[in-house]
Enzyme design. Structure first.
Site, PDB file in Angstrom:
ATOM      1  N   LYS A  17       0.840  -1.211   0.000  1.00  0.00           N
ATOM      2  CA  LYS A  17       0.000   0.000   0.000  1.00  0.00           C
ATOM      3  C   LYS A  17       0.872   1.257   0.000  1.00  0.00           C
ATOM      4  CE  LYS A  17      -2.103  -1.265   3.825  1.00  0.00           C
ATOM      5  NZ  LYS A  17      -1.422  -2.578   4.063  1.00  0.00           N
ATOM      6  N   ARG A  92     -10.593   0.927   8.400  1.00  0.00           N
ATOM      7  CA  ARG A  92     -10.018  -0.402   8.510  1.00  0.00           C
ATOM      8  C   ARG A  92     -10.981  -1.429   9.077  1.00  0.00           C
ATOM      9  NH1 ARG A  92      -4.194   0.447   8.291  1.00  0.00           N
ATOM     10  NH2 ARG A  92      -3.134  -1.460   8.846  1.00  0.00           N
ATOM     11  N   ARG A 131      11.710  -5.864   5.022  1.00  0.00           N
ATOM     12  CA  ARG A 131      11.513  -4.424   4.818  1.00  0.00           C
ATOM     13  C   ARG A 131      12.478  -3.628   5.695  1.00  0.00           C
ATOM     14  NH1 ARG A 131       5.670  -1.807   5.499  1.00  0.00           N
ATOM     15  NH2 ARG A 131       5.734  -2.814   7.552  1.00  0.00           N
ATOM     16  N   ARG A 164      10.849  -1.761  11.258  1.00  0.00           N
ATOM     17  CA  ARG A 164       9.702  -1.271  12.025  1.00  0.00           C
ATOM     18  C   ARG A 164       9.452  -2.190  13.224  1.00  0.00           C
ATOM     19  NH1 ARG A 164       4.668   0.320   8.221  1.00  0.00           N
ATOM     20  NH2 ARG A 164       3.485  -1.008   9.646  1.00  0.00           N
ATOM     21  N   ARG A 175      -1.315  -9.020  13.020  1.00  0.00           N
ATOM     22  CA  ARG A 175      -1.855  -8.027  12.068  1.00  0.00           C
ATOM     23  C   ARG A 175      -2.640  -8.720  10.960  1.00  0.00           C
ATOM     24  NH1 ARG A 175       3.647  -5.430  10.758  1.00  0.00           N
ATOM     25  NH2 ARG A 175       2.587  -4.199   9.160  1.00  0.00           N
TER      26      ARG A 175
HETATM   27  P1  AP5 Z   1       4.831  -1.645   1.832  1.00  0.00           P
HETATM   28  O1  AP5 Z   1       4.502  -0.796   0.661  1.00  0.00           O
HETATM   29  O2  AP5 Z   1       5.572  -1.017   2.962  1.00  0.00           O
HETATM   30  O3  AP5 Z   1       3.505  -2.402   2.369  1.00  0.00           O
HETATM   31  P2  AP5 Z   1       2.239  -1.854   3.139  1.00  0.00           P
HETATM   32  O4  AP5 Z   1       1.042  -2.515   2.564  1.00  0.00           O
HETATM   33  O5  AP5 Z   1       2.249  -0.365   3.190  1.00  0.00           O
HETATM   34  O6  AP5 Z   1       2.539  -2.494   4.551  1.00  0.00           O
HETATM   35  P3  AP5 Z   1       2.313  -1.947   6.009  1.00  0.00           P
HETATM   36  O7  AP5 Z   1       3.040  -2.886   6.913  1.00  0.00           O
HETATM   37  O8  AP5 Z   1       2.659  -0.494   6.135  1.00  0.00           O
HETATM   38  O9  AP5 Z   1       0.763  -2.147   6.163  1.00  0.00           O
HETATM   39  P4  AP5 Z   1      -0.055  -2.147   7.434  1.00  0.00           P
HETATM   40  O10 AP5 Z   1      -1.443  -1.962   6.945  1.00  0.00           O
HETATM   41  O11 AP5 Z   1       0.162  -3.326   8.309  1.00  0.00           O
HETATM   42  O12 AP5 Z   1       0.568  -0.940   8.253  1.00  0.00           O
HETATM   43  P5  AP5 Z   1       0.077   0.534   8.629  1.00  0.00           P
HETATM   44  O13 AP5 Z   1       1.265   1.387   8.671  1.00  0.00           O
HETATM   45  O14 AP5 Z   1      -1.072   0.965   7.810  1.00  0.00           O
HETATM   46  O15 AP5 Z   1       5.638  -2.934   1.280  1.00  0.00           O
HETATM   47  C1  AP5 Z   1       6.144  -3.911   2.178  1.00  0.00           C
HETATM   48  C2  AP5 Z   1       7.534  -4.367   1.685  1.00  0.00           C
HETATM   49  O16 AP5 Z   1       7.399  -5.039   0.433  1.00  0.00           O
HETATM   50  C3  AP5 Z   1       8.524  -3.229   1.457  1.00  0.00           C
HETATM   51  O17 AP5 Z   1       9.800  -3.686   1.804  1.00  0.00           O
HETATM   52  C4  AP5 Z   1       8.448  -2.966  -0.076  1.00  0.00           C
HETATM   53  O18 AP5 Z   1       9.667  -2.489  -0.603  1.00  0.00           O
HETATM   54  C5  AP5 Z   1       8.132  -4.355  -0.605  1.00  0.00           C
HETATM   55  N1  AP5 Z   1       7.252  -4.367  -1.775  1.00  0.00           N
HETATM   56  C6  AP5 Z   1       6.167  -3.593  -1.992  1.00  0.00           C
HETATM   57  N2  AP5 Z   1       5.573  -3.909  -3.152  1.00  0.00           N
HETATM   58  C7  AP5 Z   1       6.297  -4.927  -3.682  1.00  0.00           C
HETATM   59  C8  AP5 Z   1       6.190  -5.721  -4.873  1.00  0.00           C
HETATM   60  N3  AP5 Z   1       5.182  -5.532  -5.749  1.00  0.00           N
HETATM   61  N4  AP5 Z   1       7.106  -6.694  -5.080  1.00  0.00           N
HETATM   62  C9  AP5 Z   1       8.100  -6.915  -4.180  1.00  0.00           C
HETATM   63  N5  AP5 Z   1       8.263  -6.202  -3.052  1.00  0.00           N
HETATM   64  C10 AP5 Z   1       7.376  -5.217  -2.789  1.00  0.00           C
HETATM   65  O19 AP5 Z   1      -0.479   0.283  10.096  1.00  0.00           O
HETATM   66  C11 AP5 Z   1       0.387  -0.092  11.153  1.00  0.00           C
HETATM   67  C12 AP5 Z   1      -0.400  -0.133  12.456  1.00  0.00           C
HETATM   68  O20 AP5 Z   1      -0.925   1.177  12.743  1.00  0.00           O
HETATM   69  C13 AP5 Z   1      -1.636  -1.050  12.452  1.00  0.00           C
HETATM   70  O21 AP5 Z   1      -1.296  -2.378  12.767  1.00  0.00           O
HETATM   71  C14 AP5 Z   1      -2.499  -0.377  13.538  1.00  0.00           C
HETATM   72  O22 AP5 Z   1      -2.043  -0.697  14.809  1.00  0.00           O
HETATM   73  C15 AP5 Z   1      -2.238   1.102  13.288  1.00  0.00           C
HETATM   74  N6  AP5 Z   1      -3.209   1.669  12.320  1.00  0.00           N
HETATM   75  C16 AP5 Z   1      -2.929   2.138  11.076  1.00  0.00           C
HETATM   76  N7  AP5 Z   1      -4.057   2.564  10.485  1.00  0.00           N
HETATM   77  C17 AP5 Z   1      -5.054   2.362  11.370  1.00  0.00           C
HETATM   78  C18 AP5 Z   1      -6.456   2.580  11.333  1.00  0.00           C
HETATM   79  N8  AP5 Z   1      -7.074   3.085  10.272  1.00  0.00           N
HETATM   80  N9  AP5 Z   1      -7.166   2.241  12.416  1.00  0.00           N
HETATM   81  C19 AP5 Z   1      -6.593   1.711  13.504  1.00  0.00           C
HETATM   82  N10 AP5 Z   1      -5.277   1.467  13.612  1.00  0.00           N
HETATM   83  C20 AP5 Z   1      -4.516   1.784  12.543  1.00  0.00           C
END
Ligand code: AP5
Length: 220
Positions: A17, A92, A131, A164, A175
């Site tokens: 994402k 979410r 990552r 992270r 997660r």
């Molecule tokens: P990356 O692009 O970083 O993936 P991502 O989907 O953004 O992963 P996240 O871990 O950030 O998602 P998440 O939803 O768990 O975390 P968030 O920060 O929203 O890619 C991952 C890796 O793969 C990287 O190394 C990249 O280089 C590689 N990659 C990408 N695309 C690729 C491809 N096509 N091929 C190969 N490699 C690739 O949330 C974190 C925490 O915050 C949650 O657990 C929760 O506690 C809180 N939170 C966030 N939003 C909310 C909400 N709305 N409500 C409540 N709590 C929330």
């Protein structure tokens, strides 16, 4: 109702994402709102919100809906209503979506589409355990697919890359469970409204981006 592009970007952890969000936002001139990034920034700066959110994030749970919704409302009040929005990782679950629809309604806006990047669980573990992030500019690397040029240093800032805190195996597992239990029903909710653009996230990131663009263009 205004005709602005309001999109949700959702998917399991590590689906790509964050990697796609910046490019999509540039392409469609959207204000990018990533709840994960905003929450992490608050944790880092030890704000009141950050202190409340830290435990939830570290354990792989969702931060309470009312906190996240208030954060979204503040952001939208700041940026206004006459722009396009891309929400990365929000809403979410169904509870957050109820609050989100209320906020959008106040701004005379509605969700145009949900971009749902789907990947398999074993790919999630490979993506997240490899990552690395630059703590200065937040650029995201992958040790195998998008490695830094020099050992563990950001190409741009030359700062040492970090992992992270929530990318530990047991937290990733939690997660993923949270995604299946709470977020997946929301994908079904938008599917019933024919608003979901489902993308195979297992492809390389250029192909994923091309497929997202084709999907969004069908909604414009
Ligand atoms: P990356 O692009 O970083 O993936 P991502 O989907 O953004 O992963 P996240 O871990 O950030 O998602 P998440 O939803 O768990 O975390 P968030 O920060 O929203 O890619 C991952 C890796 O793969 C990287 O190394 C990249 O280089 C590689 N990659 C990408 N695309 C690729 C491809 N096509 N091929 C190969 N490699 C690739 O949330 C974190 C925490 O915050 C949650 O657990 C929760 O506690 C809180 N939170 C966030 N939003 C909310 C909400 N709305 N409500 C409540 N709590 C929330």
């Amino acid at each position: 109702m205004k005709d602005n592009l309001v999109c949700i970007l959702i998917g399991p952890p590590g689906a790509g994402k964050g990697t796609q969000a910046k490019n999509i936002a540039n392409r469609y001139k959207c204000k990018l709102v990533s709840t994960g990034d905003i929450l992490r920034e608050n944790v880092e700066n030890n704000t009141e919100l950050g202190v409340q959110a830290k435990n939830y994030i570290d354990n792989g749970n969702l931060v309470p809906a009312e906190l996240v919704a208030a954060m979204i409302k503040n952001t939208m009040e700041l940026y206004g209503i006459n722009i396009n929005y891309l929400f990365d990782g929000f809403p979410r679950d169904i509870e957050q979506n109820v609050l989100f629809e209320k906020i959008l309604n106040e701004f005379d806006l509605s969700v145009k589409a949900m971009i749902y990047i789907n990947i398999e669980d074993d790919v999630v573990f490979d993506r997240l355990t490899n990552r690395r992030i630059c703590p200065k500019c937040n650029r995201v690397y992958h040790l195998k697919f998008y490695p830094p040029k020099f050992d563990n240093l950001c190409d741009d800032c030359k700062v040492e890359l970090i992992t992270r805190d929530d990318d530990k195996k047991d937290v990733i597992k939690k997660r993923l469970e949270v995604f299946q239990k709470l977020t997946h029903p929301l994908v079904e909710y938008y599917k019933k409204q024919n608003k979901v653009i489902e993308i195979n996230g297992n492809k390389n990131s250029e192909d994923v981006f091309k497929n997202i663009i084709s999907g969004i263009n069908c909604f414009r």
